[in-house]
Design an enzyme around this catalytic site. Sequence first.
Site, PDB file in Angstrom:
ATOM      1  N   SER A  22     -51.588  13.460 -42.890  1.00  0.00           N
ATOM      2  CA  SER A  22     -51.145  12.870 -41.631  1.00  0.00           C
ATOM      3  C   SER A  22     -50.887  11.388 -41.850  1.00  0.00           C
ATOM      4  O   SER A  22     -50.722  10.955 -43.003  1.00  0.00           O
ATOM      5  CB  SER A  22     -52.196  13.103 -40.529  1.00  0.00           C
ATOM      6  OG  SER A  22     -51.659  12.794 -39.265  1.00  0.00           O
ATOM      7  N   ASN A  23     -50.821  10.612 -40.797  1.00  0.00           N
ATOM      8  CA  ASN A  23     -50.637   9.163 -40.917  1.00  0.00           C
ATOM      9  C   ASN A  23     -51.330   8.486 -39.736  1.00  0.00           C
ATOM     10  O   ASN A  23     -51.888   9.164 -38.876  1.00  0.00           O
ATOM     11  CB  ASN A  23     -49.145   8.811 -40.996  1.00  0.00           C
ATOM     12  CG  ASN A  23     -48.411   9.263 -39.762  1.00  0.00           C
ATOM     13  OD1 ASN A  23     -48.679   8.797 -38.667  1.00  0.00           O
ATOM     14  ND2 ASN A  23     -47.497  10.224 -39.926  1.00  0.00           N
ATOM     15  N   ALA A  24     -51.265   7.151 -39.712  1.00  0.00           N
ATOM     16  CA  ALA A  24     -52.090   6.379 -38.765  1.00  0.00           C
ATOM     17  C   ALA A  24     -51.433   6.139 -37.416  1.00  0.00           C
ATOM     18  O   ALA A  24     -51.927   5.329 -36.633  1.00  0.00           O
ATOM     19  CB  ALA A  24     -52.467   5.042 -39.408  1.00  0.00           C
ATOM     20  N   SER A  25     -50.332   6.824 -37.115  1.00  0.00           N
ATOM     21  CA  SER A  25     -49.689   6.609 -35.820  1.00  0.00           C
ATOM     22  C   SER A  25     -50.666   6.930 -34.678  1.00  0.00           C
ATOM     23  O   SER A  25     -51.322   7.969 -34.688  1.00  0.00           O
ATOM     24  CB  SER A  25     -48.450   7.509 -35.714  1.00  0.00           C
ATOM     25  OG  SER A  25     -47.907   7.424 -34.424  1.00  0.00           O
ATOM     26  N   ALA A  89     -44.195   9.606 -35.623  1.00  0.00           N
ATOM     27  CA  ALA A  89     -44.202   9.475 -37.083  1.00  0.00           C
ATOM     28  C   ALA A  89     -44.503  10.854 -37.664  1.00  0.00           C
ATOM     29  O   ALA A  89     -45.623  11.127 -38.115  1.00  0.00           O
ATOM     30  CB  ALA A  89     -45.254   8.455 -37.509  1.00  0.00           C
TER      31      ALA A  89
END
Length: 226
Positions: A22-25, A89
Amino acid sequence: MARILITSGPTRQHLDPVRYLSNASSGRMGRALAEAAIAGGCQVTIVSGPVEVAYPPEAQVVSVVSTEEMLAACQQEFPRCDGLIGVAAPCDYRPLAVAAQKLHKTGSGLDLHLIETPDIVATLGHDKLPHQWLVGFALETEDQRFRAIAKMQKKSCDLMVVNGPQAMNSLHNMVEVLDRAGEVIAAFEGTKESVAEQLFQLIDARLIRQAPAASPPLAPDECHPR
Ligand code: C5P
């Protein structure tokens, strides 16, 4: 009343039942844009990956996990909308195989075979109707404008909002807005709420009020994902 679809937050691509990429959005920019659009008199649908922020109660929220689910939900919703703001994102890659059970350590490394996920904005842009508009976001760490212009063309966007990695999971943002000619038509800096208000004013003036009248809403049985 303009109907706007907003993609927001990250997506998750599972490796096994408990692990994911995943990512930090955070979904904060998506929430702020939804608030600004609602305050501006728009009807808003948000397709969001897993986030902790609370979206405005006036918005219809469709919760999804993966990029493929986000695309399917957007394909369902976009035919009823006048425009899309793609601030999510989504993960660009997913594991080729998802393990049915938790992966266990074996004493050696683990090679992940990743393949690309579909691009949501590009897919909707390819299939869009003449009255529909798209605004993309480009988060770049280098060659920001050059890469943003290339993405705007590839994804059929009418405007591209460029920001840096500092935007991720932050309360503030600093953006430039590029038009189809690649010109910087605006730059905004401040809290995500104030940046969103200014962005929405620009989208309203450039796209919402300029768009030819939309066809009447589709009856539910006419709405097919494309
Ligand atoms: O990740 P990237 O910088 O290419 O994102 C640019 C734009 O494309 C953003 O508006 C983002 O929401 C969108 N995007 C998408 N589907 C993806 C990747 C990005 O809609 N799989």
